[in-house]
Design an enzyme around this catalytic site. Structure first.
Site, PDB file in Angstrom:
ATOM      1  N   ARG A  85       0.836  -1.210   0.000  1.00 22.27           N
ATOM      2  CA  ARG A  85       0.000   0.000   0.000  1.00 22.27           C
ATOM      3  C   ARG A  85       0.865   1.252   0.000  1.00 22.27           C
ATOM      4  O   ARG A  85       1.852   1.337   0.742  1.00 22.27           O
ATOM      5  CB  ARG A  85      -0.896  -0.003   1.247  1.00 22.27           C
ATOM      6  CG  ARG A  85      -1.708   1.269   1.372  1.00 22.27           C
ATOM      7  CD  ARG A  85      -2.813   1.103   2.366  1.00 22.27           C
ATOM      8  NE  ARG A  85      -3.563   2.348   2.519  1.00 22.27           N
ATOM      9  CZ  ARG A  85      -4.535   2.528   3.396  1.00 22.27           C
ATOM     10  NH1 ARG A  85      -4.872   1.544   4.193  1.00 22.27           N
ATOM     11  NH2 ARG A  85      -5.163   3.675   3.469  1.00 22.27           N
ATOM     12  N   ARG A  95      -6.731   0.043  -2.376  1.00 24.33           N
ATOM     13  CA  ARG A  95      -5.610  -0.347  -1.513  1.00 24.33           C
ATOM     14  C   ARG A  95      -5.588  -1.859  -1.291  1.00 24.33           C
ATOM     15  O   ARG A  95      -6.645  -2.485  -1.103  1.00 24.33           O
ATOM     16  CB  ARG A  95      -5.651   0.403  -0.182  1.00 24.33           C
ATOM     17  CG  ARG A  95      -7.019   0.467   0.455  1.00 24.33           C
ATOM     18  CD  ARG A  95      -7.115   1.719   1.338  1.00 24.33           C
ATOM     19  NE  ARG A  95      -8.364   1.816   2.044  1.00 24.33           N
ATOM     20  CZ  ARG A  95      -9.466   2.407   1.556  1.00 24.33           C
ATOM     21  NH1 ARG A  95      -9.468   2.925   0.346  1.00 24.33           N
ATOM     22  NH2 ARG A  95     -10.563   2.481   2.280  1.00 24.33           N
ATOM     23  N   ASP A  98      -6.094  -2.562   4.286  1.00 30.32           N
ATOM     24  CA  ASP A  98      -6.532  -1.476   5.156  1.00 30.32           C
ATOM     25  C   ASP A  98      -6.737  -2.071   6.538  1.00 30.32           C
ATOM     26  O   ASP A  98      -7.536  -3.001   6.692  1.00 30.32           O
ATOM     27  CB  ASP A  98      -7.883  -0.966   4.612  1.00 30.32           C
ATOM     28  CG  ASP A  98      -8.184   0.447   5.059  1.00 30.32           C
ATOM     29  OD1 ASP A  98      -7.327   1.040   5.740  1.00 30.32           O
ATOM     30  OD2 ASP A  98      -9.261   0.950   4.712  1.00 30.32           O
ATOM     31  N   ASP A 100      -7.689  -0.797  10.284  1.00 24.92           N
ATOM     32  CA  ASP A 100      -8.106   0.339  11.117  1.00 24.92           C
ATOM     33  C   ASP A 100      -8.396  -0.135  12.532  1.00 24.92           C
ATOM     34  O   ASP A 100      -9.134  -1.115  12.711  1.00 24.92           O
ATOM     35  CB  ASP A 100      -9.409   0.946  10.573  1.00 24.92           C
ATOM     36  CG  ASP A 100      -9.201   1.685   9.255  1.00 24.92           C
ATOM     37  OD1 ASP A 100      -8.079   2.190   9.042  1.00 24.92           O
ATOM     38  OD2 ASP A 100     -10.147   1.735   8.455  1.00 24.92           O
TER      39      ASP A 100
END
Ligand code: AMP
Length: 429
Positions: A85, A95, A98, A100
């Site tokens: 990424r 992407r 990810d 989070d």
């Protein structure tokens, strides 16, 4: 440190999406201080925002970790990078991975690049459903309030301190409320440049003179909050006058040359009130950048001087004037105008424009340029011209004698119940 249960959102929409997610989970589990406890099913999801791109595979993992949240985030970043990424790509771009942090125990975290609970998860079924699958009672999670609305100066200063400690670049947008697109443009400029944006709503009694419109000034905080929310403002400071100027308040700033004429002459005491309140707002908020509109050009000149004189470590950002389609500069005070007065008021724009057009055509005589503005304004029934000046750009001091190469025209006039101001640079297109 006692282990904390953290939930990580998993996503990928480039390459072998499942392989990226599985190898990230292996990477997390192999990191000292992290154990992957459970992983939800992965689901196909349409992308949110950004350029056209493929669907995501999304899910959530429950971890037990002894790492602090920032360290956990650094591990996630490293795994994203390892998956290929580009961490500098704009948000919402495709992407390969990810990760989070959605929840970190019960903690609320609000530092640069890290907000927990994740502020956008509450609107996203592809996060809430897998969280529920892992046994999280999503209905009992409370969405962090945005904007936070604070009326107590001490609490406002404390909330700003938290961001400063968290390394956030913060912007301040002072307003008197009754928001319009001009104010919104300042918030957007701040949102572009800053990690956190604070705005203020305070109809400051100290900047209104006797007989001015302090009592009549439009106030509608609920409506203003919709604008703040839409523009992504993080905190709104909306104090009562008694909180800003409690009993015994006795320290006021006074102003010099920049403030002596034009608005300063028409509104004695006005700029003293402006610098006093803005200095206090800057002291409470300690912003990196403060945003003001060029619509109030003399105010910006006075505030720049104040910031330099007092040594406040804040950048003053001057944002362009926002006008309606007919040229009238947006102002909260336009609300005082009837439809016909509003049409009348457009002569201010036309007058300024006339001089700028003449200058663009080669005219360099200050008298001729000023006349080109004054004649249509004075000829308009219902307009009472207060001043029209051609000044140096920036500090708005008088122009030197001789041909006018550059400058700014500034006007104030009464139209019906409203006192309006506007200005234009001779170089404005
Ligand atoms: P006010 O609420 O009128 O005190 O204005 C708050 C801020 O918004 C000030 O910095 C103003 O200069 C700015 N502002 C007001 N009207 C406009 C406009 N039409 N375009 C750009 N900025 C504006």
């Amino acid at each position: 440190m006692a282990p904390v249960t953290a939930y990580i959102g998993l996503g990928a929409n480039v390459g072998d999406r499942e392989a990226h997610i599985r190898s990230a989970l292996a990477g997390l589990d192999a990191t000292a201080g992290i154990r992957v406890m459970r992983v939800s099913t992965l689901r196909e999801t349409e992308p949110v925002g950004g350029p056209p791109q493929g669907d995501f595979l999304n899910g959530v993992a429950a971890l037990e970790t002894t790492l602090p949240a920032e360290a956990l985030r650094a591990v996630c970043r490293e795994l994203e990078r390892a998956a290929g990424r580009d961490l500098d790509a704009p948000r919402n771009h495709p992407r390969p991975l990810d990760l989070d942090i959605l929840l970190y125990g019960e903690q609320r975290i609000d530092v640069r690049d890290l907000q927990v609970p994740h502020p956008r998860m509450f609107d996203r079924a592809f996060v809430l459903d897998p969280l529920a699958e892992l046994g999280v009672e999503v209905g009992s999670l409370t969405r962090p309030e945005r904007p936070r609305v604070i009326s107590d100066p001490v609490l406002f200063a404390a909330s700003q301190s938290e961001w400063l400690r968290g390394g956030c670049v913060t912007g301040l947008v002072p307003t008197m409320g009754a928001l319009h697109e001009g104010h919104a443009s300042l918030m957007r400029a701040a949102r572009e440049e800053c990690d956190r944006v604070a705005a203020t709503v305070f109809v400051n009694p100290k900047q209104f003179g006797e007989g001015e419109d302090f009592a009549a000034y439009p106030r509608d905080l609920e409506r203003d909050l919709e604008v703040f929310r839409r523009e992504g403002v993080d905190v709104v400071f909306a104090p009562e006058p008694a909180a800003m100027y409690p009993d015994g308040f006795c320290t006021e700033l006074s102003v010099g040359a920049e403030a002596a004429d034009m608005e300063g002459a028409s509104r004695p005491g006005h700029f003293g009130g402006v610098v006093t309140v803005v200095a206090k707002l800057i002291a409470l908020a300690r912003p990196d950048i403060a945003y003001f509109g060029r619509k109030d050009a003399q105010q910006v000149a006075v505030l720049r001087r104040m910031v330099a004189d007092l040594g406040f470590a804040v950048e003053v950002r001057e944002c362009p004037i926002v006008r309606d389609a007919d040229g009238l500069a947006l102002s909260s005070r336009n609300a005082y105008l009837s439809d016909s007065e509003r049409r009348t008021a457009c002569v201010l724009y036309r007058g300024l424009r006339a001089a700028c057009d003449l200058h663009a055509a080669g005219e360099r005589d200050a008298g001729v340029l000023l006349r080109a503005s004054r004649v249509p304004i004075e000829a308009e029934p219902g307009v009472d011209l207060e001043y029209l000046e051609l000044r140096r750009e920036g500090d708005l001091r008088p122009l030197p004698a001789g041909p006018v190469l550059a400058g700014r025209l500034l006007v104030a006039a009464r139209v019906g119940p409203a006192r309006l101001i506007d200005n234009m640079s001779l170089g404005d297109p």
